[in-house]
Design an enzyme around this catalytic site. Structure first.
Site, short mmCIF file in Angstrom:
data_model
loop_
_atom_site.label_atom_id
_atom_site.label_comp_id
_atom_site.label_asym_id
_atom_site.label_seq_id
_atom_site.Cartn_x
_atom_site.Cartn_y
_atom_site.Cartn_z
N PRO A 144 0.96 -1.36 -0.12
CA PRO A 144 -0.15 -0.22 0.11
C PRO A 144 0.96 1.29 0.06
CG PRO A 144 -0.81 -1.97 1.48
CD PRO A 144 0.04 -2.17 0.95
N GLU A 145 0.83 2.41 -0.81
CA GLU A 145 1.32 3.56 -0.78
C GLU A 145 0.67 4.93 -0.07
OE1 GLU A 145 4.39 3.38 -1.67
OE2 GLU A 145 4.90 1.26 -2.10
#
Length: 271
Positions: free
Chosen positions: A2-3
């Site tokens: 997840p960014e």
């Protein structure tokens, strides 16, 4: 992993729902990347004031102290009053008066860490070296351009490092560089003012669009209310090696940089 867009989407999905909640109990599962840093029972009775984000960290401000949450490689959060029983890959449950916050992480690279404040050593170790927030007013072109000129590293690596600007992960770096017309291998300091301005604008454009589309769900990401992301379906280059460029029709190419995949159009991104 997840960014920034996925973390921001996660934050927005339960920030209002948890604000003002009283912590009733805390349950820990198997050890995570970092320890909680306090007795879980010491959190009982505290109140959740707000939920913020710094880079890829969620910051839950309490009436006494704060929790820093990182999703690691495969983590996800759920916030609900009707969660299934605590499972083998569930590692943190915080039961509140308004619902239960659960961290689910099969690979256990995520973390929940308590800090007395954002200024103490625990928080600063995690947050102190982070670069500018690209979706905020502190992201300015003069500081960004100066950072580019100070680095001889390939621009893709500079974007991923997070010391100049945070949250431009692998998917979004490829998309940003395509939009700016810059090849991922060019040295950062070789990018002139005109292209640097395009790159600066492309970062905010791509990340804002990703947040709007709910982030990217390549495997199992979903927000705290269970919604999948759709940005991957709108990507111009990421994951499209061999497919025609949407602009010029040239086949998208794939190369490896630091064990990461970089996708680009050899015609639209000549240098």
């Amino acid at each position: 992993m997840p960014e920034l867009p996925e973390v921001e989407v996660t934050r927005r999905s339960f920030a209002q729902a948890i604000a003002g909640a009283r912590i009733d109990s805390v349950r820990m599962g198997k050890p995570l990347r970092w320890s909680l840093g306090c007795d879980p029972q010491s959190l009982v009775g505290r109140k959740v004031l707000s939920l913020r984000r710094r880079g890829k960290y969620l910051l839950a401000d309490l009436d006494c102290g704060m929790l820093l949450v990182h999703l690691g490689m495969s983590g996800s959060l759920r916030f609900s009053s009707d969660l299934p029983p605590f499972g083998a890959h569930d590692h943190f449950d915080m039961v509140t008066s308004q619902g239960t916050l659960r961290l689910h992480d099969p690979r256990r690279f995520g973390a929940v860490v308590f800090a007395a404040s954002e200024q103490d050593a625990v928080a600063q170790k995690l947050l102190g070296s982070l670069g500018m927030e690209p979706l905020s007013d502190i992201f300015t072109f003069p500081a960004f351009a100066a950072g580019l000129k100070a680095s001889r590293a390939p621009i893709k690596q500079v974007l991923l490092a997070g010391r100049l600007v945070v949250g431009v992960g692998n998917i979004y770096a490829s998309e940003v560089l395509f939009l700016a017309g810059i090849r991922p291998t060019v040295a950062a300091q070789r990018i002139g003012p005109v292209r640097a301005r395009r790159l600066f604008s492309a970062i905010t454009t791509v990340l804002a669009r990703a947040v709007e589309l709910g982030g990217s769900t390549l495997k199992d990401f979903s927000s705290a209310d269970g919604m999948a992301g759709h940005f991957q379906h709108a990507a111009d280059v990421y994951g499209r090696d061999g497919a025609p460029c949407h602009r010029c029709g040239t086949a998208i190419q794939l190369l490896r940089q630091g064990q990461r995949s970089s996708y680009f159009c050899p015609r639209c991104q000549r240098a």
